[in-house]
Scaffold this motif. Structure first.
Motif, PDB file in Angstrom:
ATOM      1  N   ARG A 136      11.996  -2.538  -1.448  1.00 36.76           N
ATOM      2  CA  ARG A 136      11.695  -3.667  -0.568  1.00 36.76           C
ATOM      3  C   ARG A 136      10.574  -4.494  -1.197  1.00 36.76           C
ATOM      4  O   ARG A 136       9.804  -3.999  -2.029  1.00 36.76           O
ATOM      5  CB  ARG A 136      11.302  -3.208   0.837  1.00 36.76           C
ATOM      6  N   LEU A 137      10.468  -5.749  -0.767  1.00 41.52           N
ATOM      7  CA  LEU A 137       9.453  -6.664  -1.293  1.00 41.52           C
ATOM      8  C   LEU A 137       8.685  -7.272  -0.127  1.00 41.52           C
ATOM      9  O   LEU A 137       9.278  -7.711   0.867  1.00 41.52           O
ATOM     10  CB  LEU A 137      10.105  -7.786  -2.113  1.00 41.52           C
ATOM     11  N   SER A 138       7.376  -7.282  -0.263  1.00 38.32           N
ATOM     12  CA  SER A 138       6.531  -7.911   0.754  1.00 38.32           C
ATOM     13  C   SER A 138       5.600  -8.906   0.090  1.00 38.32           C
ATOM     14  O   SER A 138       5.406  -8.880  -1.134  1.00 38.32           O
ATOM     15  CB  SER A 138       5.709  -6.856   1.501  1.00 38.32           C
ATOM     16  N   VAL A 139       5.019  -9.782   0.902  1.00 42.66           N
ATOM     17  CA  VAL A 139       3.972 -10.674   0.439  1.00 42.66           C
ATOM     18  C   VAL A 139       2.737 -10.425   1.300  1.00 42.66           C
ATOM     19  O   VAL A 139       2.836 -10.301   2.525  1.00 42.66           O
ATOM     20  CB  VAL A 139       4.390 -12.160   0.508  1.00 42.66           C
ATOM     21  N   SER A 140       1.596 -10.322   0.641  1.00 46.66           N
ATOM     22  CA  SER A 140       0.337 -10.088   1.347  1.00 46.66           C
ATOM     23  C   SER A 140      -0.602 -11.255   1.098  1.00 46.66           C
ATOM     24  O   SER A 140      -0.948 -11.552  -0.059  1.00 46.66           O
ATOM     25  CB  SER A 140      -0.321  -8.786   0.878  1.00 46.66           C
ATOM     26  N   PHE A 141      -0.966 -11.926   2.180  1.00 44.47           N
ATOM     27  CA  PHE A 141      -1.985 -12.968   2.121  1.00 44.47           C
ATOM     28  C   PHE A 141      -3.314 -12.285   2.471  1.00 44.47           C
ATOM     29  O   PHE A 141      -3.555 -11.930   3.629  1.00 44.47           O
ATOM     30  CB  PHE A 141      -1.667 -14.075   3.117  1.00 44.47           C
ATOM     31  N   LYS A 142      -4.171 -12.088   1.495  1.00 46.50           N
ATOM     32  CA  LYS A 142      -5.389 -11.294   1.705  1.00 46.50           C
ATOM     33  C   LYS A 142      -6.405 -12.008   2.584  1.00 46.50           C
ATOM     34  O   LYS A 142      -7.244 -11.354   3.204  1.00 46.50           O
ATOM     35  CB  LYS A 142      -6.025 -10.959   0.356  1.00 46.50           C
ATOM     36  N   GLY A 143      -6.326 -13.325   2.641  1.00 43.72           N
ATOM     37  CA  GLY A 143      -7.235 -14.077   3.496  1.00 43.72           C
ATOM     38  C   GLY A 143      -6.666 -15.445   3.784  1.00 43.72           C
ATOM     39  O   GLY A 143      -6.413 -16.230   2.856  1.00 43.72           O
TER      40      GLY A 143
END
Length: 1003
Positions: A136-143
């Motif tokens: 699976r692939l996710s995107v993380s916006f850290k801030g």
């Protein structure tokens, strides 16, 4: 599912399709990749994104997320970055007030609609590694500040609003082969903004990393590391609980110990005998490796983690680390630098190195979770962390404090509407950060009053973790004292802390903020250290704060400067209240950082004439770690050095004979003891000084120099001249003082060293702290007295007296105070050109205290070199002298006005026996004062400095202004909005005051 704007005004909707928070661990394909630090499971999306700016949500481009919308003509914007520092909107500094206050009538919980900037972002990516079956692939916006909505290839993915913890979304189901289009819309303000009223610049946008994460078919989603240390510290149990997604298995190994035993349900444990314990003094970390295999036994990922074996908590009523009472000598730290809150690991590491090098052992992440690399680095360097939740509602709390609003209307207060968002923020911080040994205390946020919501969040932390819970707001709303495990207040005087603890003995006490370091400040901080080492329950203090928040700007003439509230045209704002750091905005130290290093030093020495007593304030480290160097000097000239081999156990004291004998030759000597690192560390080289103490020894019997013949006197109609072999002084009856002092033979009659008539001076440019307690309103009489004195009678020249060895000229002034004061200045001129000056002040009855008491001289700017024998090398004040030392120092006058965010009184030096202000050839004036004086030489007068709001507004340098001063009031610093300097550091106007010093020409 689609996105609509109602989401940003719903306090109950703070996440939609956002993944659950998890530990911040990283995963790699194998051990070799893990060693490299570059994971093939991560794809960084930082860089240029396409960008559209809208003034409010209603002006955005409908359907911009669709692949059919062409964005090639859009602007480019850098991610991570604040849009306000890239040409959109404007930076806004506000302290307690909400940034929209007075501009739009916004109901609590709603988002502003008329002015609420929105950034629409688009980027394109192709997965570096195509997804295999089960991945699976996710995107993380850290801030993302403050709310974000996300689309992939036109499909709505989700929404989240917690600015300072990751917003991560699963992209798998919307992926296409080849290039994908990722779109995000970031709203500056949302319902969540009511919970984010921190004292900082208000920005928006994607300001931390954006990262794609590929999850293999067997993947550890979460890691929970727990350490149980035995009472005798002889053994520790390390327990690891993993959350495995997919079919597979996990093994765990602790370096130097061995394989952990599986306990079922993803849990593993091992016993460590004679563990090396983690602390700020020895931040030892054990390597932990997790290997994940799929159902067929193939390795899918390797997870490297680190374990700090330590015990921190409240034991016997005290905060203890590994069984020892600890004093948290800390600082608050906003993530802020020249790029705002866009912070790099390198900048953060440099900050922590500076902290360690200056004896800081604790950090509070005011007032939100920081980038994860801060905690990694604190683990490595050894700093105790108070990890603070993203919460502050100060602007709403003010309604209760100042406007009689009922307690029931506080936010979050007792309102169940806000509780889910608070618990989510608590879990997001906790689950991301919990494995860091450096984190010793959880904080529920800042300045949000109190109530049942905060009580429940505190209870939640206590249910899931053993670390103490901190919250200061209970001091203002004491209905639920059990909310916090620690008594915490802000800016409470040391005396008030001691008084409180004389009655309340139920909890350890810390000052989560103290010593407000705004402008020329940080006075009388030693009181807190003294109390911490004699009162067991007083266990910590955190300076507000680490670095100035300021924006790099350029004025209309092309001159760069650091701007503060209002300088970007924003309103409302809170002016320069953001300038309260130990460091300047560029993260270079302010002068009083050395004072903090001295107060926080781990070794304390008491130096006598033949012995030094060494007290070790470390908890686990002997003083043998440091080389103890003893130096004997006379007026800055080193006479002898020696070394003492000390070995004082933690918490102990011992006396050692000095390896140096004090000379019997009359004079003033300094005896200094310096403790220096024997070996280099990650934060400082070998030889770095961690502690020092100095004492001054006077050997009496000096013979007075021969008195030269009395100078010649010339009594004119309007002037009295006094001259000797190499000098001439001209005293004016018309202009009320010395009109000329010439020294040295030149074709035009000698160097004219004075540009204006010296005058008594009682004023300086108000400091930030003085402005805070409205000192100019109180002290204004002394500004008038300094600028507009007039002769007392027909001529200010009151008398001319011929002594056997000198000529004395006396001037008498009336000062325009209310009531009128009088001041006499006597100049006694000797044959070598020395002018002994005595200033006598007789204040009028009932006048306020004086800002200072001395004289003001004006000379040509060519006299730009300063050399002095006194406290240095940094500036000092009567209530801030610990970090300086007596010696001979040199500096350029142009550098003496410390560049605080707003120009103010600065550059003064205490304990000055003599000072020389000269030109490049060494010609100029020498000032002397038996017993010491305060002294400054600056390129601008106090009045010019006061008139400038920024350093670029100071006039071109054309003079050097010299001020020999008997006493200047302390700089103070308990707070910057009303706290005075302590009584012993004030200058009462209730009696006659006399100040004597001398000056003469030198070549």
């Amino acid at each position: 599912m689609t996105f609509d704007l109602t989401r940003i005004s719903d306090p109950g909707l703070f996440r939609e399709n956002r993944l659950d928070a998890h530990s911040s661990h990283r995963w790699f394909s194998d051990a070799q990749e893990a060693a490299s630090g570059r994971s093939s499971f991560e794809q960084n999306l930082n860089g240029l994104w396409k960008f559209h700016y809208a003034r409010n949500p209603h002006l955005t481009i409908p359907g911009f997320e669709s692949p059919d919308v062409d964005v090639t003509g859009w602007d480019d914007i850098v991610v991570p970055g604040h849009i306000q520092l890239q040409g959109y909107d404007r930076p806004q500094y506000a302290n307690t007030q909400y940034p929209w206050d007075g501009r739009e009538d916004v109901a609590i919980g709603d988002a502003p609609q008329l002015f609420n900037p929105v950034g629409s972002y688009v980027t394109f990516f192709t997965p570096e590694t195509p997804l295999a079956d089960g991945e699976r692939l996710s995107v993380s916006f850290k801030g993302a500040e403050s709310a974000i909505a996300v689309w992939l290839n036109g499909t709505y993915i989700g929404f989240a609003c917690d600015t300072f913890t990751p917003s991560e979304f699963d992209l798998t189901d919307a992926l296409v082969e080849g290039e994908n289009r990722l779109a995000a819309q970031v709203f500056k303000w949302s319902a969540a903004s009511w919970l984010e009223d921190q004292d900082f610049y208000r920005f928006s946008g994607l300001f931390r990393d954006v990262v794609l994460y590929r999850r293999p078919r067997a993947h550890v989603e979460d890691v929970d590391i727990r350490v149980d240390l035995s009472n005798d510290l002889a053994t520790a149990t390390v327990r690891v609980v993993t959350e495995l997604v997919g079919d597979g298995s996990v093994t765990a190994t602790l370096d130097g110990v061995g394989r952990l035993t599986a306990e079922g349900d993803g849990a593993f444990a091992v016993t460590v005998s004679d563990p090396r314990l983690w602390s700020a003094e020895d931040p030892h970390l054990y390597g932990l490796t997790l290997e994940v295999r799929d159902a067929g036994g193939a390795l899918t990922e390797v997870i490297p983690e680190r374990v700090g074996i330590r015990r921190f908590g409240i034991e016997d009523g005290l905060l203890k680390i590994n069984g020892q009472r600890v004093v948290l000598k800390g600082v608050n730290r906003h993530e802020f630098g020249l790029n705002g809150r866009v912070m790099t690991r390198e900048r953060t590491e440099a900050d922590l190195q500076l902290m360690k090098a200056n004896n800081i052992n604790a950090v509070r992440t005011s007032h939100y979770p920081n980038n994860t690399f801060l905690y990694d680095l604190c683990d490595e360097y050894g700093l105790y962390v108070i990890d603070e939740m993203n919460l502050e509602t100060h602007g709403l709390w003010d309604r209760i404090r100042y406007f009689d609003t009922p307690v029931s209307e506080s936010v979050p207060g007792d309102d169940p509407l806000w509780l889910p968002a608070l618990l989510d923020r608590a879990d997001s911080m906790y689950r991301r950060d919990r494995n860091h040994p450096s984190i010793v205390i959880w904080s529920l946020g800042n300045e949000s009053f109190g109530g049942t919501d905060l009580l429940q969040v505190g209870d939640h932390f206590r249910e899931i973790d053993t670390r103490p819970v901190h919250y200061e707001g209970v001091a203002w709303d004491p209905r639920y004292p059990e909310t916090t495990d620690i008594t915490s207040t802000m800016y409470t005087s040391a005396a008030a802390v001691e008084e409180h603890l004389s009655v309340h003995r139920d909890k350890p006490y810390i000052l989560c903020e103290y010593a407000h370091a705004m402008g020329n400040s940080f006075g009388a901080v030693d009181r807190y250290l003294d109390l911490a080492y004699r009162e067991p329950l007083f266990q910590g203090f955190f300076v507000w704060d680490f670095a100035d928040q300021a924006i790099a700007l350029t004025d209309r003439h092309g001159n760069p400067y650091f701007g503060y509230g209002g300088d970007c045209g924003e309103a409302p704002h809170d002016s320069d209240f953001s300038g309260n750091g130990l460091l300047f905005a560029d993260h270079t130290p302010k002068p009083f950082l050395r004072e903090l290093a001295y107060l926080y030093q781990p070794v304390v020495a008491s130096v006598g004439a033949d012995e030094v007593t060494v007290t070790n304030r470390e908890l686990f480290t002997s003083t043998s770690r440091y080389e103890c160097v003893v130096t004997l000097a006379e007026q800055g000239r080193v006479l002898e050095t020696g070394v003492i081999d000390t070995d004082v156990a933690p918490g102990g004291s011992a006396g050692y004979p000095l390896p140096i004998a004090i000379p019997q030759v009359p004079g003033e000597y300094t005896l200094e003891v310096s403790f220096r690192l024997r070996s280099a560390t990650r934060y400082a080289p070998a030889g770095h000084e961690v502690a020092f103490e100095q004492t001054v020894i006077e050997v009496p019997g000096a013979v007075a120099p021969a008195v030269p013949a009395r100078p010649e006197i010339v009594r004119g109609i309007h002037n009295v001249g006094v001259r000797g072999r190499h000098f001439e002084v001209l005293f004016s009856k018309l202009h009320g003082g010395i009109q000329s002092y010439r020294y040295g033979s030149t074709p035009d009659g000698g160097h004219k060293l004075l540009r204006e008539v010296p005058m008594p001076n009682f004023w300086h440019a108000p400091t930030s702290n003085e402005l805070g307690w409205k000192a100019p309103f109180t002290d204004g009489d002394w500004l008038l007295a300094s600028r507009y004195a007039r002769p007392r009678g027909d001529s200010a020249m009151a008398d001319v007296i011929e002594h056997d060895d000198s000529v004395e000229v006396v001037y008498a002034y009336s000062l325009p105070t209310r009531p009128v004061s009088s001041c006499d200045v006597s100049y006694r001129v000797f044959g070598d050109g020395t002018v002994t000056t005595t200033v006598t002040l007789r204040p009028g009855a009932g006048l306020p205290e004086l800002p200072e008491f001395g004289m003001l001289f004006c000379v040509d700017a060519d006299l730009g070199q300063l050399r002095w024998y006194g406290d240095g090398p940094e500036e000092s004040s009567i209530d801030r002298r610990g970090g300086v030392r007596l010696g001979v120092w040199e500096a350029e006058v142009k550098d003496q006005l410390t560049r605080y965010l707003r120009p103010q009184e600065a550059g003064g030096h205490t304990g000055v026996r003599w000072a020389e202000v000269t030109d490049a050839r060494g010609a100029g004036l020498r000032f002397e004062c038996q017993g010491g004086m305060e002294f400054s030489a600056l390129p601008w007068s106090p009045f010019e400095i006061e008139n400038a709001a920024h350093h670029t507004e100071l006039p071109p340098i054309s003079r050097t202004w010299i001020r020999p001063v008997a006493v200047r009031r302390g700089v103070a610093g308990d707070d910057s909005w009303g706290a005075r300097e302590h009584p012993e550091f004030r200058i009462d106007a209730d009696r006659e005051r006399v100040f004597t010093f001398s000056f003469r020409g030198i070549r």
